[in-house]
Design an enzyme around this catalytic site. Structure first.
Site, PDB file in Angstrom:
ATOM      1  N   ASP A 159      -2.234   8.150  -3.288  1.00 50.98           N
ATOM      2  CA  ASP A 159      -3.529   8.795  -3.481  1.00 50.98           C
ATOM      3  C   ASP A 159      -4.039   9.372  -2.175  1.00 50.98           C
ATOM      4  O   ASP A 159      -3.467   9.158  -1.106  1.00 50.98           O
ATOM      5  CB  ASP A 159      -4.554   7.797  -4.048  1.00 50.98           C
ATOM      6  CG  ASP A 159      -4.910   6.706  -3.035  1.00 50.98           C
ATOM      7  OD1 ASP A 159      -4.081   6.406  -2.153  1.00 50.98           O
ATOM      8  OD2 ASP A 159      -6.014   6.149  -3.136  1.00 50.98           O
ATOM      9  N   ASP A 195      -7.702  -7.437   0.147  1.00 50.78           N
ATOM     10  CA  ASP A 195      -6.922  -7.507   1.380  1.00 50.78           C
ATOM     11  C   ASP A 195      -7.774  -6.958   2.500  1.00 50.78           C
ATOM     12  O   ASP A 195      -8.646  -6.110   2.276  1.00 50.78           O
ATOM     13  CB  ASP A 195      -5.638  -6.684   1.271  1.00 50.78           C
ATOM     14  CG  ASP A 195      -5.904  -5.196   1.486  1.00 50.78           C
ATOM     15  OD1 ASP A 195      -5.649  -4.688   2.604  1.00 50.78           O
ATOM     16  OD2 ASP A 195      -6.405  -4.536   0.548  1.00 50.78           O
ATOM     17  N   GLY A 253      -0.968   6.205   1.580  1.00 48.19           N
ATOM     18  CA  GLY A 253      -1.930   7.303   1.513  1.00 48.19           C
ATOM     19  C   GLY A 253      -3.053   7.176   2.511  1.00 48.19           C
ATOM     20  O   GLY A 253      -3.401   8.139   3.207  1.00 48.19           O
ATOM     21  N   PHE A 254      -3.644   6.000   2.630  1.00 45.90           N
ATOM     22  CA  PHE A 254      -4.764   5.806   3.552  1.00 45.90           C
ATOM     23  C   PHE A 254      -4.330   6.046   4.982  1.00 45.90           C
ATOM     24  O   PHE A 254      -5.030   6.715   5.758  1.00 45.90           O
ATOM     25  CB  PHE A 254      -5.334   4.393   3.393  1.00 45.90           C
ATOM     26  CG  PHE A 254      -6.450   4.083   4.348  1.00 45.90           C
ATOM     27  CD1 PHE A 254      -7.747   4.489   4.067  1.00 45.90           C
ATOM     28  CD2 PHE A 254      -6.212   3.401   5.534  1.00 45.90           C
ATOM     29  CE1 PHE A 254      -8.780   4.214   4.957  1.00 45.90           C
ATOM     30  CE2 PHE A 254      -7.239   3.123   6.421  1.00 45.90           C
ATOM     31  CZ  PHE A 254      -8.528   3.534   6.133  1.00 45.90           C
ATOM     32  N   ASP A 288       0.854  -1.183   0.000  1.00 48.32           N
ATOM     33  CA  ASP A 288       0.000   0.000   0.000  1.00 48.32           C
ATOM     34  C   ASP A 288       0.894   1.237   0.000  1.00 48.32           C
ATOM     35  O   ASP A 288       1.980   1.235   0.583  1.00 48.32           O
ATOM     36  CB  ASP A 288      -0.893  -0.025   1.241  1.00 48.32           C
ATOM     37  CG  ASP A 288      -2.033   0.964   1.166  1.00 48.32           C
ATOM     38  OD1 ASP A 288      -2.072   1.753   0.195  1.00 48.32           O
ATOM     39  OD2 ASP A 288      -2.876   0.957   2.067  1.00 48.32           O
ATOM     40  N   GLY A 347     -11.311   3.891  -1.573  1.00 42.36           N
ATOM     41  CA  GLY A 347     -12.346   4.765  -1.031  1.00 42.36           C
ATOM     42  C   GLY A 347     -13.638   4.064  -0.679  1.00 42.36           C
ATOM     43  O   GLY A 347     -14.665   4.723  -0.476  1.00 42.36           O
ATOM     44  N   GLN A 375     -10.749   6.609  -7.464  1.00 42.30           N
ATOM     45  CA  GLN A 375     -11.396   7.281  -6.343  1.00 42.30           C
ATOM     46  C   GLN A 375     -12.671   7.972  -6.842  1.00 42.30           C
ATOM     47  O   GLN A 375     -13.028   7.867  -8.003  1.00 42.30           O
ATOM     48  CB  GLN A 375     -10.435   8.281  -5.703  1.00 42.30           C
ATOM     49  CG  GLN A 375      -9.280   7.652  -4.944  1.00 42.30           C
ATOM     50  CD  GLN A 375      -9.702   6.982  -3.646  1.00 42.30           C
ATOM     51  OE1 GLN A 375     -10.868   7.031  -3.245  1.00 42.30           O
ATOM     52  NE2 GLN A 375      -8.753   6.344  -2.971  1.00 42.30           N
TER      53      GLN A 375
END
Length: 382
Positions: free
Chosen positions: A143, A263, A92-93, A89, A213, A186
């Site tokens: 992102d 995931d 960003g999250f 990943d 998202g 997104q």
């Protein structure tokens, strides 16, 4: 790196993801190894469940032990004893979830570490470089993942920024045989924003496409309706990855809507809190009714622990706060998720997914097996 389709049943696809670090059958579930480990179990355990690909995380690994150290130690594959494919990943999250600890601008995000408060910065270029140093088989574009609910104006501005960052991530990506990078669609639950995002990513061009998202509080019905119009916007000949999902029913519904990769921390996190996923729904092994239940968790279990530990023993371990309880139940849950993926894939190939889906959901709703209907476990047959 490329994806090859073997069969299709409705919108669901069965295929193979071919990478530098091996080939993986899809649909596939990726156990989450955020900091270079799937919590509580060894990578031998992970392999024994049938998993073919695992996930790591840029944000956590850049803070500790740092991407540079991982690179000096031979890369994430060698360090964590996983020669198979690894998807990372972009961070960003995690950065967006820091709230007041982060400050975003057009170039990237400045944030304070949740570990020691030190200041760091992530940009599309630095995120891509960190994933290169980790030796990620699949690199994710950097992102912005806005929290839902959000106004359409907020979602639109966030999506457009993510698309600009996707272009920068792609430019920073170093192409190598068998490696790839995924762009992330997104746009919240707004169909026109999702369409604009998908078109922008396809114009840039990636080896695969993720749907981000979602699974952020919008509910399953809204998630599924968003997938209904989003997955057809993505290339037919490339893998589709639904990020952060989910429950067994979420996985089934998303596969039926054309998603190939998943995931989620749910099976391992549930294992640490005494919840077992089974063909008959979820069992809470802390409940007193299991204190003298000599049956294994499930008669369908084909995991490395199949038939070796009773529900009563697992109940005891959790009541005694012994670390073996979370370890064993994490192993069981991850094995169940892989078994479910194999069952779904087989149904796609056979063209019977609708029937299989109905049977799965019917059994999940039944609840635990009674003593009278308990079948002979698979591990005792033959």
């Amino acid at each position: 790196m490329h994806w090859q389709k073997d069969a299709q049943c409705g919108q669901a696809r069965a295929g193979w993801l071919h990478t530098r670090h091996g080939s993986v059958p899809t649909p596939t579930f990726m156990p989450v190894g955020t900091v270079g480990t799937v919590k509580g179990i060894t990578m031998d355990n992970v392999r024994a469940t049938g998993a073919g690909i695992v996930l790591g995380n840029t944000y956590h690994l850049m803070l500790r032990p740092t991407a540079e150290r991982v690179q000096r130690l031979g890369g994430l594959h060698r360090m964590m004893d996983w020669p198979g494919p690894i998807l990372t990943d972009s961070g960003g999250f995690q950065v967006m979830s820091l709230g007041p600890l982060r400050k975003m601008d057009e170039d990237g995000v400045t944030f304070r570490s949740h570990i020691d408060g030190s200041s760091h910065r992530l940009t599309p270029e630095s995120s891509t470089d960190i994933q290169y140093k980790l030796d990620a088989t699949i690199t994710m574009a950097f992102d912005e993942c806005p929290a839902l609910p959000a106004t359409k104006d907020v979602l639109e501005a966030s999506m457009e920024r993510s698309m600009r960052w996707a272009a920068r991530s792609r430019e920073a990506f170093i192409a190598r045989p068998g490696y790839g990078q995924f762009g992330i669609v997104q746009g919240g639950t707004e169909q026109d924003l999702r369409e604009r995002s998908a078109l922008a990513l396809r114009k840039i061009g990636f080896e695969g496409y993720a749907i981000g998202g979602l699974a952020v509080g919008e509910g399953q019905e809204l998630m599924f309706s968003t997938l209904d119009y989003t997955t057809p916007m993505l290339p037919e000949d490339q893998p589709r990855y639904l990020m952060g999902v989910g429950t067994p029913d979420d996985l089934l519904g998303a596969v039926m809507r054309g998603c190939d990769m998943f995931d989620c921390v749910m099976p391992s996190r549930a294992g640490r809190t005494a919840r077992a996923y089974t063909e008959r729904g979820t069992l809470n092994l802390r409940n007193a009714r299991f204190a003298e239940d000599t049956r294994p968790i499930s008669p369908e279990d084909d995991s490395p622990m199949a038939g070796r530990y009773s529900r009563a023993y697992l109940h005891h371990l959790f009541r005694a706060n012994e670390m073996l309880g979370p370890m064993l139940l994490t192993l069981h849950n991850l094995a169940y998720y892989q078994r479910l993926m194999r069952q779904i894939r087989a149904a796609i190939v056979a063209g019977t997914l609708e029937q299989t889906a109905a049977e799965l959901r019917q059994n999940w709703a039944k609840g635990d097996w009674s003593e009278d209907e308990w079948p002979m476990p698979r591990y005792q047959q033959g």
